[in-house]
Write a protein that holds these residues in place. Structure first.
Motif, PDB file in Angstrom:
ATOM      1  N   GLU A  33     -10.194  -4.869   5.101  1.00 45.47           N
ATOM      2  CA  GLU A  33      -8.819  -4.386   5.135  1.00 45.47           C
ATOM      3  C   GLU A  33      -8.696  -3.025   5.802  1.00 45.47           C
ATOM      4  N   ASP A  34      -9.598  -2.118   5.505  1.00 47.96           N
ATOM      5  CA  ASP A  34      -9.444  -0.721   5.922  1.00 47.96           C
ATOM      6  C   ASP A  34     -10.149  -0.439   7.242  1.00 47.96           C
ATOM      7  N   GLY A  63      -8.130  -5.622   8.823  1.00 48.80           N
ATOM      8  CA  GLY A  63      -6.763  -5.549   8.313  1.00 48.80           C
ATOM      9  C   GLY A  63      -5.809  -4.797   9.209  1.00 48.80           C
TER      10      GLY A  63
END
Length: 231
Positions: free
Chosen positions: A203-204, A177
């Motif tokens: 995402e992280d 992400g």
């Protein structure tokens, strides 16, 4: 079934240290050696020559380009394909210029690994002052050495989006992400071009998913491998 792991630019087998334990139950882990060649075709050819007869293929970043070329050269040997934080787009003009600068440098110049700035720019913003992580990446390059640096800097990454329709094996595409090197659009266009491919977004994480988010990466890989090996 052997899992063949293909690292990215100036990264070695320790890239995968934090996922090794959770992948090991699915079979032996093998590592492609990208030190000695300066074209995608030759990197793939050497990796295939050193690989077992069949395997699950995992390519990270530049290793994704090598993995796809391996699949083109020996489609019958690749049981499944995982592409992590990679792209199908060709090198930009800016990247080509940087590579030419490296290649022109004197071979006698001591190589001290990738620069702190280059490494930090690939990471999630929260990790850009993580000196231990930056040093871990830098030391991979130091271990590979100046000759590998020059070889890998000569590698042209051709665009191969138009060839992705040839991929027939089960495929998993994984994006980060907060990838400072490969945009989400790049990864999504690759996923869309491979029939039946699955997609996962971590995402992280920044670009260095196996180092920045190894547990989350395994949370994606393990169920996919379980489904694959249960067929």
């Amino acid at each position: 079934m052997t899992i063949l792991l293909v690292p990215g630019y100036m990264l070695d087998a320790t890239l995968w240290d934090d996922v090794r334990e959770r992948l090991a139950p699915f079979g032996p882990l093998a590592h492609a050696d990208l030190r000695h060649d300066s074209t995608i075709e030759d990197l793939a050819r050497r990796a295939l020559a050193e690989a077992p007869p069949s395997f699950i293929l995992v390519g990270f970043s530049m290793g994704g380009y090598v993995a796809r070329e391996m699949l083109r050269q020996a489609p019958g040997r690749v049981r499944a394909l995982v592409l992590i934080a990679t792209s199908t787009r060709p090198d930009s003009d800016a990247v080509r210029l940087r590579k030419r600068t490296v290649v022109k440098a004197s071979p006698s110049v001591s190589f001290a690994g990738l620069s702190r700035t280059a490494i930090a720019s690939s990471l999630h913003p929260r990790e850009r002052d993580n000196e231990a992580l930056i040093e871990r990446v830098r030391m991979m390059g130091v271990r590979l050495g100046g000759e590998a640096f020059r070889n890998q800097s000569m590698v042209e990454r051709p665009g191969d989006l138009h060839l992705l329709g040839e991929i027939r094996c089960p495929t998993l595409v994984i994006a980060a992400g907060h990838d400072g090197l490969r945009s989400l659009d790049e990864v999504r266009e690759m996923h869309a071009a491979i029939a039946g491919a699955q997609f996962a977004l971590i995402e992280d994480s920044g670009h260095m998913i196996p180092l920045e988010a190894p547990e989350t990466l395994c949370d994606v890989l393990v169920p996919w491998l379980e489904a694959l090996t249960s067929r």
